[in-house]
Design an enzyme around this catalytic site. Structure first.
Site, PDB file in Angstrom:
ATOM      1  N   LEU A   1     -14.179  -4.115 -26.739  1.00 51.99           N
ATOM      2  CA  LEU A   1     -14.413  -3.464 -25.440  1.00 51.99           C
ATOM      3  C   LEU A   1     -13.180  -3.423 -24.547  1.00 51.99           C
ATOM      4  CD1 LEU A   1     -17.988  -4.650 -24.346  1.00 51.99           C
ATOM      5  CD2 LEU A   1     -17.334  -2.533 -25.491  1.00 51.99           C
TER       6      LEU A   1
ATOM      7  N   GLU B   1       1.380   3.748   2.099  1.00 48.96           N
ATOM      8  CA  GLU B   1       2.160   4.085   3.281  1.00 48.96           C
ATOM      9  C   GLU B   1       3.452   3.273   3.349  1.00 48.96           C
ATOM     10  OE1 GLU B   1      -2.252   4.198   4.605  1.00 48.96           O
ATOM     11  OE2 GLU B   1      -1.023   3.274   3.038  1.00 48.96           O
TER      12      GLU B   1
ATOM     13  N   ALA C   1     -25.851   7.769 -33.548  1.00 53.68           N
ATOM     14  CA  ALA C   1     -25.672   6.984 -34.774  1.00 53.68           C
ATOM     15  C   ALA C   1     -26.714   7.425 -35.784  1.00 53.68           C
ATOM     16  CB  ALA C   1     -25.818   5.487 -34.500  1.00 53.68           C
TER      17      ALA C   1
ATOM     18  N   THR D   1     -25.546  -3.882 -28.831  1.00 53.40           N
ATOM     19  CA  THR D   1     -24.257  -3.361 -29.290  1.00 53.40           C
ATOM     20  C   THR D   1     -23.363  -4.497 -29.774  1.00 53.40           C
ATOM     21  OG1 THR D   1     -24.394  -1.472 -27.783  1.00 53.40           O
ATOM     22  CG2 THR D   1     -22.200  -2.089 -28.556  1.00 53.40           C
TER      23      THR D   1
ATOM     24  N   SER E   1     -22.132   4.620 -36.857  1.00 54.36           N
ATOM     25  CA  SER E   1     -21.704   5.571 -35.829  1.00 54.36           C
ATOM     26  C   SER E   1     -20.206   5.851 -35.865  1.00 54.36           C
ATOM     27  CB  SER E   1     -22.062   5.028 -34.438  1.00 54.36           C
ATOM     28  OG  SER E   1     -21.387   3.802 -34.187  1.00 54.36           O
TER      29      SER E   1
ATOM     30  N   HIS F   1       0.839  -1.189   0.000  1.00 51.05           N
ATOM     31  CA  HIS F   1       0.000   0.000   0.000  1.00 51.05           C
ATOM     32  C   HIS F   1       0.881   1.249   0.000  1.00 51.05           C
ATOM     33  CE1 HIS F   1      -3.807  -2.152   1.749  1.00 51.05           C
ATOM     34  NE2 HIS F   1      -3.321  -2.736   0.670  1.00 51.05           N
TER      35      HIS F   1
ATOM     36  N   GLY G   1     -26.152   1.096 -26.243  1.00 50.60           N
ATOM     37  CA  GLY G   1     -27.103   1.791 -27.087  1.00 50.60           C
ATOM     38  C   GLY G   1     -28.194   2.465 -26.275  1.00 50.60           C
TER      39      GLY G   1
END
Length: 397
Positions: free
Chosen positions: A223, A68, A181, A215, A187, A66, A318
């Site tokens: 993606l 720290e 679109a 989509t 689009s 972490h 969409g």
């Protein structure tokens, strides 16, 4: 005041300039690891003595050090100790043993004069215990410095811990007249390369990129993150109520994918599971004559994502799914890339019911406007959702 609840007025802004200056350095370190530590929060830490930074660090990938501990190590490597120092941390130091030992123990062992953190950790395993441990060890503690800026870096972590759902933004690219679109579905590309690269930054900082089956059918997207460098790809997820996804879809590529469905098909699910797809059954009631098609319970899906350690969800979908998520009150923020063009008839940003009065409209508050090449990025959030998160970081059970 209720003895079990501490509410700090320090968040209202009256802090020494030095505290604000060095907390901003800690926040910059936290922001530098936006893509890295999920599901942990992004945290930065600086150690200061006599007005000079003698150690600094940021949270690493989950399971590693972490902020720290990184800062204390950096301090030691420079040949310094924490005696007489003030340690600035962008989140309350953890006090429980998760994948790593408690950071508060390392701070107590280092014996600084003072620890300043931006806001309380909403994780119920911490939630004020870090502050109490430090004070019991004789270390002075100040709370609430730049808390609003710190929340901007970790809204998903705070949301997951306090609301039981991720923080969700809905990304869309649209023309000036709100079209995403043409009527025929074309689009690519309404916005330019700078806007698209910025959109990938928001993908990269998310835990999950979420879309709908429409989509997938229309665009067959990957993606994933391609236009910015990231050490961690977000998970991809598809809302597919009738479980209609083509098993040859591009995103089914061996990397993790979630499919949220209301339809049971064990044979298909088994084939997809073998390809690293997790099929999650989340029905919304039984089909009826008036509603024959299955639906996915959007809130239950978000709760599942939070329960499985996901802080932030990036929606690229969409108008149908966008409208459904808005109707279910699942959207916290809009991320709209607007191009300087008029399209006329075409696809909209979201399908919403026909309203009879403006009081029924979905309302947002603008928080940022940025020019990206020829395009503009607008950010707008649901004010009530944000106020809930702000309140939660200043309360300690």
């Amino acid at each position: 005041m209720n003895s079990n609840i501490f509410q700090y007025a320090e968040n209202l802004g009256h802090h020494p300039e030095q505290d604000v200056f060095f907390m901003r350095q800690a926040l910059a370190l936290a922001e530098s690891v936006l893509y890295v530590p999920s599901p942990n929060p992004r945290v930065g830490c600086v150690i200061v003595r006599d007005g000079q930074i003698i150690g600094k660090g940021a949270t690493q990938q989950a399971g590693s050090h972490h902020a720290e501990v990184m800062a204390l190590k950096d301090m030691a490597d420079r040949g310094h100790s924490a005696k007489g120092a003030t340690i600035y941390v962008s989140l309350e130091p953890c006090s429980h043993h998760g994948r790593t030992p408690p950071c508060v123990n390392a701070l107590i062992e280092a014996r600084p004069d003072r620890v300043v953190f931006a806001h309380f950790d909403p994780n119920p395993n911490v939630a004020g215990q870090g502050m109490r441990a430090l004070r019991e060890a004789g270390i002075a503690v100040s709370v609430g410095v730049c808390a609003d800026l710190a929340l901007e870096i970790n809204p998903g972590f705070v949301s997951r811990m306090t609301r039981g759902v991720p923080y969700v933004w809905m990304k869309t690219a649209a023309s000036l007249d709100g079209r995403t679109a043409l009527s025929n579905g074309v689009s690519q590309w309404i916005t330019g390369s700078q806007a698209r690269a910025d959109g990938h930054h928001w993908r990269a900082r998310s835990c999950v990129v979420l879309t709908g089956i429409g989509t997938i059918r229309t665009d067959n997207p990957r993606l994933n993150v391609r236009h910015v460098s990231t050490p961690r790809q977000p998970k991809r997820a598809v809302i597919d109520p009738a479980f209609e996804i083509n098993e040859d879809a591009t995103l089914i590529d061996g990397e993790p994918v979630y499919i949220f469905t209301a339809t049971v098909n064990h044979a298909k699910a088994d084939r997809l599971i073998a390809r690293n797809v997790q099929v999650v059954h989340v029905p919304e009631g039984e089909p009826t004559p008036s509603r024959p098609r299955p639906r996915v319970d959007m809130q239950a899906m978000m709760q599942w994502l939070a329960a499985n350690g996901h802080n932030e969800v990036h929606v690229e979908a969409g108008e149908g799914l966008n409208g459904a998520l808005l109707a279910a009150d699942c959207i916290d923020e809009l991320l709209v890339y607007m191009a300087p063009m008029l399209i006329g008839q075409g696809k909209g940003i979201a399908q919403v019911p026909v309203l009879q009065q403006l009081d029924d409209a979905h309302r947002f508050s603008f928080i940022d406007v940025q020019l990206l090449g020829a395009d503009v990025r607008l950010r707008a959030r649901v004010s009530e959702h944000w106020r809930t998160l702000m309140k939660s970081i200043h309360l300690v059970p």
